[in-house]
Design an enzyme around this catalytic site. Structure first.
Site, PDB file in Angstrom:
ATOM      1  N   ARG A   1       0.831  -1.205   0.000  1.00  0.00           N
ATOM      2  CA  ARG A   1       0.000   0.000   0.000  1.00  0.00           C
ATOM      3  C   ARG A   1       0.868   1.257   0.000  1.00  0.00           C
ATOM      4  NH1 ARG A   1      -5.312  -1.485   1.145  1.00  0.00           N
ATOM      5  NH2 ARG A   1      -5.351  -3.716   1.521  1.00  0.00           N
TER       6      ARG A   1
ATOM      7  N   GLN B   1       0.207 -13.879   4.511  1.00  0.00           N
ATOM      8  CA  GLN B   1      -0.464 -13.055   3.507  1.00  0.00           C
ATOM      9  C   GLN B   1       0.559 -12.535   2.499  1.00  0.00           C
ATOM     10  OE1 GLN B   1      -2.065 -10.589   6.883  1.00  0.00           O
ATOM     11  NE2 GLN B   1      -3.908 -10.570   5.659  1.00  0.00           N
TER      12      GLN B   1
ATOM     13  N   HIS C   1      -2.187 -15.505  -0.292  1.00  0.00           N
ATOM     14  CA  HIS C   1      -2.277 -14.631  -1.463  1.00  0.00           C
ATOM     15  C   HIS C   1      -1.376 -15.066  -2.609  1.00  0.00           C
ATOM     16  CE1 HIS C   1      -3.844 -11.280   1.442  1.00  0.00           C
ATOM     17  NE2 HIS C   1      -4.758 -12.176   1.150  1.00  0.00           N
TER      18      HIS C   1
ATOM     19  N   CYS D   1      -1.845 -21.837 -22.099  1.00  0.00           N
ATOM     20  CA  CYS D   1      -1.509 -23.271 -22.059  1.00  0.00           C
ATOM     21  C   CYS D   1      -1.288 -23.792 -20.639  1.00  0.00           C
ATOM     22  CB  CYS D   1      -0.300 -23.572 -22.944  1.00  0.00           C
ATOM     23  SG  CYS D   1       1.269 -23.016 -22.244  1.00  0.00           S
TER      24      CYS D   1
ATOM     25  N   CYS E   1       3.541 -20.597 -26.367  1.00  0.00           N
ATOM     26  CA  CYS E   1       2.321 -20.245 -27.110  1.00  0.00           C
ATOM     27  C   CYS E   1       2.067 -18.747 -27.176  1.00  0.00           C
ATOM     28  CB  CYS E   1       1.113 -20.974 -26.508  1.00  0.00           C
ATOM     29  SG  CYS E   1       0.521 -20.211 -24.981  1.00  0.00           S
TER      30      CYS E   1
ATOM     31  N   THR F   1       0.847  -7.938  10.954  1.00  0.00           N
ATOM     32  CA  THR F   1      -0.400  -7.766  10.214  1.00  0.00           C
ATOM     33  C   THR F   1      -1.374  -6.948  11.042  1.00  0.00           C
ATOM     34  OG1 THR F   1      -2.362  -8.888   9.345  1.00  0.00           O
ATOM     35  CG2 THR F   1      -1.114 -10.079  11.005  1.00  0.00           C
ATOM     36  N   SER F   2      -2.108  -6.089  10.367  1.00  0.00           N
ATOM     37  CA  SER F   2      -3.082  -5.250  11.067  1.00  0.00           C
ATOM     38  C   SER F   2      -4.384  -6.014  11.277  1.00  0.00           C
ATOM     39  CB  SER F   2      -3.347  -3.989  10.248  1.00  0.00           C
ATOM     40  OG  SER F   2      -3.788  -4.360   8.957  1.00  0.00           O
TER      41      SER F   2
ATOM     42  N   ASN G   1       3.029  -6.555  16.518  1.00  0.00           N
ATOM     43  CA  ASN G   1       2.727  -5.625  15.430  1.00  0.00           C
ATOM     44  C   ASN G   1       3.075  -4.204  15.871  1.00  0.00           C
ATOM     45  OD1 ASN G   1       1.640  -5.532  12.706  1.00  0.00           O
ATOM     46  ND2 ASN G   1       0.039  -4.238  13.563  1.00  0.00           N
TER      47      ASN G   1
ATOM     48  N   ILE H   1       9.473  -7.096  14.605  1.00  0.00           N
ATOM     49  CA  ILE H   1       9.335  -8.546  14.754  1.00  0.00           C
ATOM     50  C   ILE H   1      10.647  -9.299  14.511  1.00  0.00           C
ATOM     51  CG2 ILE H   1       8.463  -8.872  12.383  1.00  0.00           C
ATOM     52  CD1 ILE H   1       6.565 -11.007  13.649  1.00  0.00           C
TER      53      ILE H   1
HETATM   54 ZN   LIG Z   1       1.607 -20.906 -23.057  1.00  0.00          ZN
END
Ligand SMILES: [Zn+2]
Length: 247
Positions: free
Chosen positions: A35, A104, A122, A133, A155, A193-194, A216, A234
């Site tokens: 962010r 995350q 994530h 492909c 491809c 992490t929040s 945190n 941390i």
């Molecule tokens: Zn491909």
């Protein structure tokens, strides 16, 4: 007892630790929260697009060149090194004390430190696939591409990073495995992490054990529920814990 000593003794007494982490886990490795990185990108490039827009599925499909320009300059950190947090977690797993890292982050630093059981909510910048492909490629293929938008050598399809974009669903199997690991943990360490991004807060609520630790820099909605809370860096805390444990 000092908080760091308490954490070290809890780790010593536990044999089913689960770590749940976010962007703050990697800031000491030089990877800024996307962010803030996106904000910087917007200013530098005079880009009118906020991060939630640039990192959405529909934006990726419509303007892959702008997506990859941003992605390459702000999301890829191939030279970043694991910090004290990544290192301690990998050691604890090797000792049989830690059962899973739920993250995350998409930077792959836990694996770089030696962790094996890493549940990446994530996705990862290290996995990429051809949208036509479905062949898979490493990060090297994306980095080595001569064009802004990487193309499949077989491809010519667009190569998409296997990271979860806005508007995309999380991998259900990863989610279920994360819930399962957190439910059965006897010590949950939440770091960097929040807990405001879905489904972080929901996942943490599956914890049924008695000892939870929150590391945190800023306040989170989980602060009052945690058995131990530290607003410190941390990586530094985990390095000290490592020293106390002699590992
Ligand atoms: Zn491909």
């Amino acid at each position: 007892m000092q908080k760091i000593e308490t954490l070290a003794s809890w780790i010593e007494q536990s044999d089913n630790i689960v770590f749940f982490g976010g962007a703050g886990t990697s800031t000491e490795s030089g990877i800024p929260d996307f962010r803030s990185a996106a904000g910087l990108y917007q200013t530098e490039q005079h880009s009118p697009y906020p991060p939630e827009v640039m990192l959405s599925r529909s934006f990726f499909v419509k303007m892959p060149d702008i997506f990859f320009d941003f992605y390459r300059s702000k999301m890829l950190h191939p030279d970043a090194k694991p910090n004290g947090c990544h290192r301690l977690l990998a050691k604890l797993e090797a000792m049989g004390k830690l059962k899973a890292v739920v993250t995350q982050n998409i930077d792959g630093l836990h694996q770089k430190a030696g962790s094996k059981e890493v549940l990446e909510l994530h996705g990862s910048v290290h996995r990429n696939y051809c949208m036509d492909c479905r062949r898979f490629f490493g990060l090297e293929q994306v980095m080595a591409s001569k064009h802004v938008v990487p193309r499949c050598p077989y491809c010519q399809g667009i190569i998409k990073p296997d990271v979860v974009l806005y508007e995309e669903a999380l991998d259900q199997q990863v989610l279920i495995s994360s819930m399962d690991a957190i439910t059965h943990a006897d010590l949950l360490i939440v770091g960097g992490t929040s807990l405001t991004v879905h489904p972080a807060a929901e996942l943490v609520s599956y914890f049924e054990g008695s000892r939870s630790v929150l590391l945190n820099m800023d306040p989170t909605p989980y602060d009052r529920k945690a058995s131990l809370m530290m607003n410190d860096k941390i990586g530094e805390v985990m390095d000290q814990v490592s020293g106390l444990l002699g590992i």
